[in-house]
Design an enzyme around this catalytic site. Structure first.
Site: not given
Length: 313
Positions: A65, A72-73, A180, A168
């Site tokens: 990941r 994405n944070r 998604e 994001t």
């Protein structure tokens, strides 16, 4: 915006498609690599420069990941303005580089649209993620996509609550669109999920081309699922999970969960019911990547948003 409720936007000339924001979500990684290598004409549209881009190459290489922290944070003001340096987490360095290439975030120089391609292990189908209920361009685009793929469904997840939304990669653009698609295990490529993602992108790019050519889109309404609350697994005093998603809830993304419905099942078979006020619509149910985030699913509530007519300036 004029008094007759027509929103005017500049042509969307610069578009990016991000894959590999999470390196083990294979549909976006594979599509972007394909488009970068030899099939770029598939994503080109008249008057639009479409840039496919692998956002987290080290995580893609590892099929994980992320390397140090969730990319994405990572697009917070604090991270993007931190002094450059090799001691920063890898994903913070990448966030700064992506902001330089496609932003700066919040500026007039930023890319017009960024599509960020994700997979989920949850049974969410094709889900479009909207970060602002006031973005009439995105609302019109999502309405166009939903109509284009009907009778197949394409839920829209609205995540704009400041306490629930996160910084994001796509938020660098003027108009940010999350896609998604699931269910698909991490590190796995499923042909049906791959094709579903590809079709959504085709319609999204077609919409941009039509808009740039001067097509005016009339007012419309878009049904959305607005993120309401993050739900964690039941835990003991030491923080260990003591129950699982109940079989009646598993794979039931977007279906109503009403007070008294089974929600979790303990390891000895006891049912823990939902005790909230009124029906909610859970999604990201039992998402593999969210165990570390202490999240079993998110609850949403249904809303209908009104989109103004839009045309180019």
């Amino acid at each position: 915006m004029s008094s007759n409720n027509v929103a005017s936007f500049n042509e969307a000339r610069r578009v990016a498609i991000f894959g590999g924001t999470h390196g083990n979500e294979m549909s976006g990684v594979t599509l972007v690599n394909l488009w970068m290598m030899n099939s770029r004409e598939e994503i080109q549209r008249k008057g639009v420069e479409t840039q496919p881009f692998i956002t987290n190459p080290k995580a893609v290489e590892k099929c994980s990941r992320y390397v140090d922290t969730d990319l994405n944070r990572a697009f917070t003001t604090e991270n993007l303005s931190a002094p450059h340096g090799k001691d920063l987490p890898y994903e913070v360095q990448r966030a700064q580089e992506i902001n330089r290439l496609f932003g700066p975030k919040g500026s007039s120089e930023a890319y017009d649209v960024i599509f960020d391609l994700h997979n989920t292990t949850s049974n969410m189908g094709c889900t479009l993620i909207l970060e602002s209920s006031k973005d009439h361009f995105n609302l019109q685009m999502m309405n166009y996509i939903k109509k284009a793929i009907a009778p197949d469904s394409c839920p829209v997840l609205l995540n704009e609550d400041p306490g629930l939304k996160y910084a994001t990669a796509r938020s660098v653009a003027k108009h940010s669109v999350g896609l998604e698609v699931g269910p698909q295990p991490q590190g796995v490529l499923r042909s049906n999920i791959f094709e579903a993602m590809r079709i959504i992108l085709k319609h999204a790019l077609d919409f941009i081309e039509l808009f740039n050519e001067g097509v005016e889109f009339p007012p419309c309404t878009v049904d959305v699922f607005k993120v309401s609350e993050r739900m964690d697994y039941p835990r003991d005093a030491n923080g260990n999970i003591i129950a699982m998603v109940h079989p009646n809830l598993q794979d039931c993304d977007w279906e109503p969960l009403t007070p008294g419905d089974p929600m979790f099942q303990t390891f000895d078979g006891k049912t823990i019911p939902y005790e909230g006020a009124g029906a909610v619509y859970p999604t990201f149910i039992n998402e593999a990547a969210y165990y570390e985030k202490q999240q079993a699913f998110v609850t949403t509530r249904r809303e209908t948003l009104a989109a103004n007519a839009i045309r180019k300036v």
